[in-house]
Design a protein around this motif. Structure first.
Motif, short mmCIF file in Angstrom:
data_model
loop_
_atom_site.label_atom_id
_atom_site.label_comp_id
_atom_site.label_asym_id
_atom_site.label_seq_id
_atom_site.Cartn_x
_atom_site.Cartn_y
_atom_site.Cartn_z
N TYR B 79 -16.00 8.17 -3.42
CA TYR B 79 -15.86 9.31 -4.19
C TYR B 79 -16.89 9.27 -5.36
CZ TYR B 79 -12.63 12.61 -6.46
OH TYR B 79 -12.24 13.78 -7.16
N THR B 80 -16.77 7.91 -5.88
CA THR B 80 -17.88 7.67 -7.20
C THR B 80 -19.25 8.04 -6.67
OG1 THR B 80 -16.05 5.85 -7.68
CG2 THR B 80 -17.92 6.25 -9.21
N ILE B 111 -16.67 18.43 -1.51
CA ILE B 111 -15.21 18.61 -1.36
C ILE B 111 -14.89 17.63 0.04
CG2 ILE B 111 -13.28 20.01 -1.08
CD1 ILE B 111 -14.40 22.05 -2.85
N VAL B 114 -15.37 13.76 -0.83
CA VAL B 114 -14.33 13.37 -1.77
C VAL B 114 -13.07 13.10 -1.24
CG1 VAL B 114 -13.28 14.16 -3.94
CG2 VAL B 114 -15.58 14.35 -3.85
N GLU B 115 -12.30 14.30 -0.45
CA GLU B 115 -11.33 14.07 0.20
C GLU B 115 -11.21 13.07 1.25
OE1 GLU B 115 -8.52 15.98 -0.08
OE2 GLU B 115 -9.14 17.69 -1.37
N VAL B 118 -10.50 9.97 -0.86
CA VAL B 118 -9.23 9.98 -1.33
C VAL B 118 -8.27 9.49 0.13
CG1 VAL B 118 -7.02 11.12 -2.07
CG2 VAL B 118 -9.46 11.76 -2.89
#
Lengths: 91, 177, 183, 110
Positions: B79-80, B111, B114-115, B118
């Motif tokens: 993510y980072t 997106i 990033v997902e 997560v």
């Protein structure tokens, strides 16, 4: 028609809740929770058709798949008093 | 749960569908309900089902605790990393538009990544929580079983005595296991 | 009956069932029974979210409630006591405080905007822009995903970090349990 | 004039609702755990199955239908399995099948 069925499911939910509240044994509560899960799946599916938004079926599908896991955890808790017991060494 | 054959077969049948559904939720989150968090929880729950039915030892062989620990950190890192990548390419932190030639495609890619981050972290933390809470085998478990067994047997005997006589216990129901 | 009336009826009944369940959870002394009733509470709240059209929230509630929370509660029970310590069932002080808080909230909710009102402040600030421009700007049809992962990317990064930190905390307290325990 | 499929769907939904109610009433009214297992069997198979079949008939050939068939399949797999395993655990936990007496002091609840 779906509306009437949804109301019937709600009534059944209310009645099932009585058993979950009264017990008396732990098994009765688990049984009631199990049935309650089935009824919730049906309510969500019926509601999706009532409002004509069938993407809600994904949630019902999710419940149909993983409601079982909670019951398995409860069973393991009953039999071993712990969720980590291996218990499958004999096969 | 060595005597629960039915349970084992059902779990075996169900498990691939749970994992597949988790992947569907992960990658279909752009179009329908769901996303990384839900997918991570479902995937973790699938692994936990395996651990519950086939034993934590087997689950640890499939998903080693070290890998779980690494995956938990890797998700946050991914993510980072997406944010830092967009920073290096000359846009703001987490401004995905820069990640591809076309801003919309960049947004979509950002997106997705990033997902994924997560989902990775949530899966790993769920499994980690389960390992941490349920992973202790040996003395503690034996004690817990002994405690429960003792209490249950005493209660059952009391119940039989209440009805006036143990003869009605009939066939040895408990030996079926 | 028209569907809208049935929907309303469903919502009200679900909330009533939720209230009963919550009361029972507060009153029961058996922690195992409380864990089971929490399962029912979670099912009910997922259904309420569905009725309120919050699909993604309902999805989260379903995944967490059915998949994880029961397991974690049972795992905790296995490590602690399954019954709550006996004490006075109703303590007047906290009860009065809670009742006062409920009355205060009920009074405060009287000048809250109507449910889902288009002129409510929450629906006037950035929401219209997200709804109108989101699909075009991000290429993602589900607006919730677009908001969570793109427009509110910082928040989501914070949430992931919180989950990660929680995992580290549990790891530091309990360890991963494999092999030799160091305590 | 409703079509034949609509009539069949309505009949299935009503039948399913009736079975669900009967099962729920049985769950409360039957005297002990091992008899109550039978009541949940009605909810988990007949009630659930008829309701979902009714919805499948309403949906026709579409994606929702496929999902409903999947839900039906998974629930038919998990429901009876869970009930069976629970009854087995109750036997194993020395709950007396003839009296259905609790294995430990019943929890006092609301």
């Amino acid at each position: 028609m779906t509306g009437a069925a949804a109301l019937a499911v709600l009534a059944a939910m209310g009645i099932t809740l009585i058993r979950a509240l009264r017990g008396p044994t732990l098994y009765d509560r688990v049984l009631a929770v199990n049935s309650f899960g089935t009824l919730t799946v049906l309510l969500i599916a019926l509601h999706g058709f009532l409002t004509e938004r069938p993407e809600f079926l994904d949630i019902a599908l999710l419940y149909a798949l993983i409601n079982f896991i909670g019951t398995v955890a409860v069973l393991k808790f009953f039999e071993y008093g712990d969720l980590g017991a291996t218990g499958s060494t004999e096969d | 749960m060595q005597h629960h054959t039915v349970l084992k077969v059902a779990a075996k049948l169900l498990l691939p569908f749970i994992l597949l559904f988790a992947l569907y939720v992960q990658f279909h989150g752009d179009f329908g309900p769901g996303g990384g968090f839900q997918a991570g929880v479902i995937f973790g729950a699938g692994i936990i089902l395996y651990a519950l039915v086939f034993g934590t030892g087997h689950a640890r062989a499939v998903v080693p605790p070290g890998a779980v620990r690494a995956a938990a950190a890797l998700g946050v890192l991914l993510y980072t990393g997406v944010g830092v990548a967009s920073l290096l390419l000359g846009a703001n932190f987490l401004d995905y538009g820069i990640l591809a030639a076309d801003p919309v495609a960049g947004q979509h890619l950002g997106i997705l990544l990033v997902e994924l981050g997560v989902g990775l972290t949530v899966t790993a933390v769920m499994i980690l929580l389960f390992y941490a809470f349920a992973g202790v085998e040996g003395a503690e478990t034996d004690r817990a079983v002994a405690n429960r067994d003792g209490a249950e047997r005493a209660a059952a005997e009391r119940a039989v005595a209440d009805r006036g006589g143990a003869s009605r216990a009939g066939p040895d129901w408990t030996s079926t296991s | 009956m028209p569907p809208a009336v049935i929907e309303h009826l469903i919502l009200v009944s679900l909330l009533a069932l939720m209230t009963v369940t919550a009361g029972a959870i507060a009153l029961t002394r058996s922690l195992f029974a409380a864990a089971m009733l929490f399962g029912i509470f979670s099912l009910l709240s997922a259904a309420v979210f569905v009725v309120l059209d919050a699909v993604d929230v309902a999805f989260t509630e379903a995944a967490v409630g059915a998949g994880i929370s029961t397991i974690l509660m049972l795992a905790t029970l296995a490590r602690t006591n399954a019954r709550q310590r006996a004490g006075p069932r109703l303590r007047p002080g906290p009860l009065a405080l809670a009742a006062g808080l409920v009355l205060l909230l009920a009074w405060a909710s009287s000048d809250r905007p109507r449910f889902a009102a288009p002129e409510a402040p929450a629906n006037l600030h950035v929401a219209p822009r997200y709804l109108q421009e989101g699909p075009r700007e991000t290429g993602v049809p589900n607006v919730v995903t677009a908001v969570l992962a793109s427009y509110r990317g910082y928040d989501t990064l914070g949430e992931v970090t919180v989950i990660f930190t929680a995992g580290i905390g549990v790891l530091a307290l309990l360890g991963l349990g494999g092999g030799a325990r160091r305590d | 004039m409703p079509s034949l499929i609509d009539l069949a769907a309505g009949a299935c939904l009503l039948g399913g609702a009736a079975f669900l109610l009967v099962g729920a009433i049985g769950l409360v009214r039957l005297p002990d755990f091992f008899t109550r297992v039978h009541a949940t069997g009605i909810i988990d198979t007949m009630g659930m199955g008829l309701t979902l079949i009714g919805l499948i008939l309403l949906a026709g050939w579409s994606l929702p239908s496929v999902k409903l068939v999947l839900i039906l399949g998974f629930m038919l797999l998990t429901g009876p399995t869970a009930t069976h395993a629970l009854a087995k655990a109750a036997l194993h936990g020395r709950l007396d099948p003839l009296s259905g007496r609790p294995p430990e002091p019943p929890s006092s609840s609301a």
